[in-house]
Design a protein around this motif. Sequence first.
Motif, PDB file in Angstrom:
ATOM      1  N   GLN A  39       0.843  -1.188   0.000  1.00  0.00           N
ATOM      2  CA  GLN A  39       0.000   0.000   0.000  1.00  0.00           C
ATOM      3  C   GLN A  39       0.877   1.236   0.000  1.00  0.00           C
ATOM      4  OE1 GLN A  39      -2.594   0.454   3.407  1.00  0.00           O
ATOM      5  NE2 GLN A  39      -4.019   1.756   2.269  1.00  0.00           N
ATOM      6  N   THR A  41       1.286   4.579   0.933  1.00  0.00           N
ATOM      7  CA  THR A  41       0.787   5.656   1.773  1.00  0.00           C
ATOM      8  C   THR A  41       1.513   6.951   1.411  1.00  0.00           C
ATOM      9  OG1 THR A  41       2.450   5.280   3.486  1.00  0.00           O
ATOM     10  CG2 THR A  41       0.389   4.008   3.639  1.00  0.00           C
ATOM     11  N   ASP A  43       3.239   8.811   3.320  1.00  0.00           N
ATOM     12  CA  ASP A  43       4.569   8.788   3.949  1.00  0.00           C
ATOM     13  C   ASP A  43       5.552   7.973   3.122  1.00  0.00           C
ATOM     14  OD1 ASP A  43       3.738  10.380   5.992  1.00  0.00           O
ATOM     15  OD2 ASP A  43       3.484   8.771   7.452  1.00  0.00           O
ATOM     16  N   LYS A  44       5.104   6.826   2.606  1.00  0.00           N
ATOM     17  CA  LYS A  44       5.984   5.997   1.786  1.00  0.00           C
ATOM     18  C   LYS A  44       6.366   6.720   0.499  1.00  0.00           C
ATOM     19  CE  LYS A  44       4.525   1.366   3.296  1.00  0.00           C
ATOM     20  NZ  LYS A  44       3.892   0.092   2.854  1.00  0.00           N
ATOM     21  N   GLU A  56       1.640  -0.991  -6.558  1.00  0.00           N
ATOM     22  CA  GLU A  56       0.977  -1.529  -5.377  1.00  0.00           C
ATOM     23  C   GLU A  56       0.480  -2.937  -5.670  1.00  0.00           C
ATOM     24  OE1 GLU A  56      -1.336   1.496  -2.796  1.00  0.00           O
ATOM     25  OE2 GLU A  56      -1.651   2.155  -4.863  1.00  0.00           O
TER      26      GLU A  56
END
Length: 300
Positions: A39, A41, A43-44, A56
């Motif tokens: 996933q 996100t 932040d990633k 993904e």
Amino acid sequence: MATDGPGHVVVLGGSGFVGRHLVPRLLQAGHRVTVLTRQLTPDKRAALSRQASVREGDVHDAGFLRSAFHDADAVVNLVGILNERGDNGAGFERVFVGVAETLIAAMHSAGVRRLLQMSALHAGVGQSHYLQSRGRAELAVRESGLDWTLFRPSVIAGPGDGLFCRFDALLRLLPALPLGRADAVFQPVWVIDVADAFVRSLAEPGSIGQYFELVGPERFSLAQIVRMTARARGRHRAVMALSPGLGRLQAAIGEHLPGKPISRDNWRSLQLDSTSEHDGLAELGITATAVSAKLHEILR
């Protein structure tokens, strides 16, 4: 690939701790990079270079991996966990052995031969489920018929790590830290050195079929690591070395606490000093970095 120059590298676990440092170095070396993540996100995405492609999907899904590998020149497997639910080894087995077997089959199906596999120092040795599962994953890779390279690091140090930064979080809350196996010895290896080892091996045909034990130039006991962390923050904290019996009890309790600061399997892993007489970094032409000189950067 080692003789044909940069190519397309697919990285499993590329948004994790090591991957965030490896991906930029692969790009700097001229490789095209695709990161696979369950996933993506915000932040990633923010932690990854915009030059890297991201897909993904579930790395346990052979169809997803075959699709991701169809034009790849090499695959890097960084997928890993430090803890699992329960204490039967099933989580480690699924993440380490299951993913390795699935990606090996997908690589054969897609016609990709070059595999760089993250493992751990002392994989297959001792009683911990973590190390035993790492060992079984290594066996699958060795028997795969692929052009593999295995990396066995000691504990990896860097910003956001599971060693200095984990203790830093605990030391903020506790005036004293009871510590099981306080005399366990580590050779922490700098995360950038680990990333560089992967990049170097892609350009080195002689690394195929080889193991590289990645360790730093310094050896510290667990108690010394805790004290170093406290001093770097200007804190005064006592370290209370526990007996083996109390250490096992601490681990049994700790795996049920928020954040799981220690588990019974961590305790079993601690029975082996994380050190090596083999300098895999030097074998790849890399001078190991002293982690003590990077401590303020790690904690920042």
